[in-house]
Motif scaffolding. Structure first.
Motif: not given
Length: 205
Positions: A156-157, A160-161, A163-164
Motif C-alpha cells: 500500500a505504501a 501511494g508513491e 499514484r503520487a
C-alpha cells in the motif's frame, strides 16, 4: 553506452523474473532528455498469455496456470515512447497510421535498466490517458487497486508513491509543460525505416 539512432532494441516488461511483454522498437535518440523509441502499427511483439487467452490485465501472474509469451501484432496506434533516465514512468505519443497526433499515454513503471540488446522495466499497472486538448483520466484504477498486496506487485505504501508520481505528471499535463507542450506532436518516422518484424524478438521461453 547510449543506443545508436535507428538501432532496433527490445523494450521488455519483467515481473517476478518473467518477461511479460517484449516490444521491438526503433531508437530515435538516446541523450540527456531520455531514450526515445518508435513502434508502428503492425509490429510483431510478444505478450505473456495464459492457456485461456487471459493476460496480466485479467489476473495476476501467480494465478495464471501456464503462461507463455505469445506473438501478437501491435494495433491501432503508432507510438513514440520517451523513457527519461531514472524516471518511474514513460510517456507515449499516439499517432494514427496516417500520422495524425492522437494524444499522450503515461505508463507508470520502474526506472529502466539497460541490456546490450534493449531495456527492462516493470509495469506499475496504473496509467494516465491525456487527450490532445490535455484533458486527462486515470486508466486501470481497478486493476491497480486489486494489485496492492498481491505477490510480485507492491504494498500500500508503494502504491501511494506510484499514484503520487502520477498526480505530479497530471500537473504537468494540465499546465501544458513538457512533455505535454507540443514537443514531438508532429513527429514523422524516417521513411527508410523498415517494418519491425518478429525475427527481432528473442526466442520465446
Amino acid at each position: 553506452m547510449p543506443f545508436a539512432p535507428s538501432q532496433i532494441i527490445v523494450r521488455r516488461y519483467v515481473r517476478a523474473g518473467r518477461t511479460t511483454f517484449a516490444k521491438p522498437m526503433r531508437v530515435v535518440s538516446d541523450d540527456d532528455a531520455g531514450l526515445l523509441l518508435w513502434m508502428p502499427v503492425g509490429t510483431e511483439h510478444a505478450q505473456l498469455t495464459d492457456t485461456d487467452g487471459s493476460t496480466l490485465h485479467d489476473r495476476p501472474l501467480h494465478e495464471m496456470r501456464d503462461p507463455r509469451l505469445v506473438r501478437k501484432k501491435w494495433r491501432f496506434w503508432d507510438i513514440l515512447v520517451l523513457m527519461p533516465a531514472g524516471a518511474a514512468y514513460s510517456v507515449w505519443w499516439f499517432f494514427s497510421p496516417e500520422g495524425d497526433f492522437g494524444g499522450w499515454y503515461v505508463n507508470l513503471e520502474t526506472p529502466f535498466t539497460r541490456r546490450p540488446e534493449g531495456v527492462d522495466t516493470t509495469d506499475l499497472v496504473l496509467d494516465i490517458v491525456v487527450s490532445p486538448d490535455r484533458a486527462w483520466e486515470w486508466k486501470d484504477e481497478d486493476e491497480f487497486a486489486a494489485a496492492i498486496g498481491t505477490p510480485g506487485y507492491f504494498d500500500a505504501a508503494t502504491a501511494g508513491e506510484i499514484r503520487a508520481e502520477g498526480e505530479r505528471i497530471i500537473t504537468l499535463a494540465k499546465a501544458g509543460a513538457f512533455p505535454f507542450d507540443g514537443t514531438h506532436t508532429g513527429f514523422r518516422p524516417d521513411p527508410a525505416w523498415a517494418q519491425l518484424t518478429g525475427q527481432i524478438i528473442p526466442p520465446l521461453q
